[in-house]
Write an enzyme that holds these catalytic residues in place. Structure first.
Site: not given
Ligand code: SAH
Length: 223
Positions: A70
Site C-alpha cells: 500500500s
Molecule cells: N497491507 C498490505 C497491502 C496488501 S494489498 C501492505 O501493506 O503491503 C491487499 C492484500 O489483500 C493482498 O495481499 C491480497 O492478497 C489481500 N486480499 C484480498 N482479498 C482478501 C481476502 N478475501 N482475504 C484476505 N486477504 C485478501
C-alpha cells in the site's frame, strides 16, 4: 521504536525517509505516533531488492501475485483513523500482503491479527515481521471476508482490499464502539468507509472519507 532491527540502510538514508514524512504531513497526516511509526518502519525491506530505491516514495509498488504494497499515505491515513478513539487493544487486518501496514500497526496497537489469502505472500510477511523484531502479530491464511471469529471481537477491523459491499460478518466481529475501516465499491469508484458500531447495540453509522484505489477483496485462498 528503536528496537526495530535495521539492515542495509545505505540507499534508504534517513534523509529519504524524512522526505516521506514531510510529504505525509503536507497531505494532512497529523498524528505524531503514526508519523513516528512510519519513520521507523524500514519499507525497503518489504519490497523486492530491485524496487528498494523507490521504497520511500509515496506510492504503491508491486509485490507479486498481482498485489501491491500500500501507498504510505493510505497506510498512514487508515492507521490514524484506527487510533482516533484511543489505542485499540485488538485489531484485525485483512490483507497482510507483504506485512508493511501490519508492521506500522503493530507499533501502535497492543495485538494485531492479520489475515491473508495468498500463502506465499503471507509466508513472506511473517519473515519480514520477524526480521524487524515484531512479535505482537498473529497471522493466518484465510479468506478475510469471514473475519477471524475465534480471535474477536475486535476494537478495529481494517481492510487493505476492497469488497463491493461491506461484509456483514465483519460487522458482527466488532466490539462495542468498534470501528471497521474499509475501502468499498467497484474498481475505479471506491471510497474509504468507516463504519462505527454504536455502543453495545448492533447498530452502525457509516462515514465516507475519501475516494481511494485498492485491490479487490477476493474469495477463497491460494496456496
Ligand atoms: N497491507 C498490505 C497491502 C496488501 S494489498 C501492505 O501493506 O503491503 C491487499 C492484500 O489483500 C493482498 O495481499 C491480497 O492478497 C489481500 N486480499 C484480498 N482479498 C482478501 C481476502 N478475501 N482475504 C484476505 N486477504 C485478501
Amino acid at each position: 521504536m528503536n528496537q526495530l532491527k535495521q539492515r542495509g540502510i545505505g540507499m534508504t538514508s534517513q534523509r529519504t525517509r524524512e522526505r516521506l514524512i514531510s510529504r505525509l504531513r503536507e497531505e494532512g497526516i497529523e498524528n505524531q505516533d503514526v508519523l513516528e511509526a512510519i519513520r521507523n518502519t524500514p519499507r525497503h525491506l518489504f519490497v523486492d531488492e530491485a524496487l528498494a530505491h523507490r521504497a520511500y516514495e509515496d506510492t504503491a509498488l508491486p509485490i507479486g501475485y498481482s498485489q501491491t504494497i500500500s501507498q504510505p499515505y493510505i497506510v498512514a491515513r487508515m492507521t490514524e483513523i484506527a487510533l482516533s478513539q484511543g489505542k485499540p487493544d485488538r485489531l484485525l487486518e485483512i490483507g497482510t500482503g507483504c506485512g508493511y501496514q501490519t508492521a506500522v500497526l503493530a507499533q501502535l496497537v497492543s495485538r494485531v491479527f492479520s489475515v491473508e489469502r495468498i500463502e506465499p505472500l503471507l509466508d513472506r510477511a511473517i519473515e519480514n515481521l520477524a526480521q524487524i523484531g515484531i512479535s505482537n502479530v498473529v497471522c493466518k491464511l484465510a479468506d478475510g471476508k469471514m473475519g477471524w471469529e475465534d480471535r474477536g471481537p475486535f476494537n478495529v477491523i481494517l481492510s487493505a482490499a476492497a469488497p463491493e459491499k461491506v461484509p456483514p460478518e465483519l460487522l458482527d466481529q466488532l466490539a462495542p464502539d468498534g470501528m471497521l475501516i474499509i475501502p468499498v465499491g467497484p474498481e475505479g469508484k471506491q471510497v474509504l468507509a468507516v463504519v462505527h458500531r454504536q455502543g453495545e447495540a448492533k447498530e452502525y453509522k457509516t462515514y465516507e472519507m475519501e475516494p481511494v484505489r485498492f485491490v479487490p477483496l477476493l474469495s477463497g485462498v491460494t496456496r
